[in-house]
Write a protein that holds these residues in place. Sequence first.
Motif, short mmCIF file in Angstrom:
data_model
loop_
_atom_site.label_atom_id
_atom_site.label_comp_id
_atom_site.label_asym_id
_atom_site.label_seq_id
_atom_site.Cartn_x
_atom_site.Cartn_y
_atom_site.Cartn_z
N GLN A 73 0.73 -1.22 0.03
CA GLN A 73 0.08 0.00 -0.08
C GLN A 73 0.98 1.18 -0.17
O GLN A 73 0.42 2.07 -0.75
N THR A 74 1.86 1.31 0.59
CA THR A 74 2.83 2.48 0.74
C THR A 74 3.54 2.60 -0.59
O THR A 74 3.36 3.79 -1.18
N ARG A 75 3.94 1.59 -1.18
CA ARG A 75 4.36 1.72 -2.61
C ARG A 75 3.51 2.29 -3.55
O ARG A 75 3.77 3.01 -4.62
N ALA A 76 2.23 1.92 -3.42
CA ALA A 76 1.16 2.19 -4.18
C ALA A 76 0.57 3.75 -3.88
O ALA A 76 -0.21 4.30 -4.67
N GLY A 77 1.10 4.33 -3.00
CA GLY A 77 0.82 5.51 -2.40
C GLY A 77 -0.64 5.55 -1.74
O GLY A 77 -1.38 6.63 -1.71
N GLU A 78 -1.03 4.49 -1.36
CA GLU A 78 -2.26 4.49 -0.69
C GLU A 78 -2.18 4.78 0.85
O GLU A 78 -0.98 4.90 1.50
N ASP A 79 -3.48 5.16 1.51
CA ASP A 79 -3.43 5.27 3.03
C ASP A 79 -3.45 3.92 3.72
O ASP A 79 -4.23 3.26 3.28
N ILE A 80 -2.52 3.92 4.76
CA ILE A 80 -2.34 2.71 5.48
C ILE A 80 -2.98 2.54 6.71
O ILE A 80 -2.84 1.75 7.62
N PRO A 137 6.05 7.32 9.28
CA PRO A 137 5.49 6.44 8.24
C PRO A 137 4.11 6.88 7.75
O PRO A 137 3.33 7.77 8.30
N ALA A 138 3.73 6.70 6.46
CA ALA A 138 2.55 7.25 5.89
C ALA A 138 1.36 7.06 6.62
O ALA A 138 0.45 7.86 6.25
N GLY A 139 1.12 6.30 7.47
CA GLY A 139 -0.01 6.10 8.37
C GLY A 139 -0.22 7.50 9.22
O GLY A 139 -1.58 7.67 9.97
N GLY A 140 0.73 8.39 9.23
CA GLY A 140 0.35 9.45 9.91
C GLY A 140 1.18 9.67 11.51
O GLY A 140 1.86 8.52 11.77
N GLU A 141 1.01 10.49 12.35
CA GLU A 141 1.70 10.60 13.67
C GLU A 141 1.10 9.59 14.51
O GLU A 141 -0.36 9.37 14.45
N GLY A 142 1.42 9.28 15.75
CA GLY A 142 0.73 8.63 16.82
C GLY A 142 1.24 7.28 16.63
O GLY A 142 2.01 6.64 15.93
N PRO A 143 0.81 6.52 17.66
CA PRO A 143 1.03 4.96 17.73
C PRO A 143 0.98 4.14 16.43
O PRO A 143 -0.12 4.49 15.98
N ALA A 167 5.00 -0.16 10.79
CA ALA A 167 6.07 0.75 10.95
C ALA A 167 7.23 0.31 9.96
O ALA A 167 7.92 1.37 9.15
N VAL A 168 7.50 -0.76 10.27
CA VAL A 168 8.71 -1.38 9.45
C VAL A 168 8.22 -1.33 7.93
O VAL A 168 9.25 -1.28 6.95
N GLY A 169 7.17 -2.12 7.68
CA GLY A 169 6.62 -2.32 6.19
C GLY A 169 6.61 -0.94 5.53
O GLY A 169 7.20 -0.85 4.45
N SER A 170 6.19 0.09 6.07
CA SER A 170 5.98 1.26 5.53
C SER A 170 7.44 2.15 5.29
O SER A 170 7.76 2.62 4.12
N ALA A 171 8.37 1.96 6.24
CA ALA A 171 9.69 2.41 6.08
C ALA A 171 10.39 1.91 4.89
O ALA A 171 11.07 2.14 4.17
N ALA A 172 10.24 0.53 4.78
CA ALA A 172 10.95 -0.29 3.95
C ALA A 172 10.35 0.08 2.43
O ALA A 172 11.44 0.19 1.52
N ALA A 173 9.17 0.06 2.38
CA ALA A 173 8.77 0.57 0.92
C ALA A 173 9.40 1.92 0.54
O ALA A 173 9.52 2.05 -0.40
#
Length: 234
Positions: free
Chosen positions: A84-91, A130-136, A142-148
Amino acid sequence: MPRGMITGTAITITMAEAASLARLMTWLSPAFPVGSFAYSHGLERAIHDGLIRDRQSLREWLEALLGQGSAWNDAVLLAETWRQTRAGEDIAEVAELAEAMSGSRERHMETMLQGGAFVDAMAAWSGEPPAGGEGPIAYPVAVGSAAARHGIALADALTAYLHAFASNLVQACVRLIPLGQRDGVATLAALEPVILRTAQRAAGSTLNDLGACTIRADILSMNHETQYSRVFRS
């Protein structure tokens, strides 16, 4: 030799690939400040109850977690976040699902605190969450978003994440059983095919593949919450 390439006798690695590898090794190393050393993932209770006693029982326990338990679910969530991160989608939805799948209060604390610490430490590279925004945010998300976002291949991210998961728990058991360092290394060697198979399966997974059958591990994690004397936070 072209710029930006490292050559050897049999392979050629671009500087971008080398940088991605170095980042992945750093992010999932014991030195990365996510506090993974403080968590036993319920294994402390399993050892207390005599269910994990030696190298063989530890290997069997971790094989179940990797192939049919919490580590499998983490791998599926990481993979979906990466795509989803690679596709530019909201996670946001997969992040919410990952948090909801925590099987106990301690498991929830484990994944959310490690995920938050990972996000904070990532500021050294991007200065952004990460793309999911701030907060917990749950650790695998977190790792998947950063890797992408940093161009790390999904298979590499999954393999490294699962290896770090197993390695951390083996080190916990080296101290708790106690298990010798040689037996700890031998356990990791025996788990290598399981880690690779799980990473390969997860790379082709969807959220429909989520699910675990390691009920005893979940119950022991709950029991650990009230254990009188303990070393680890989960």
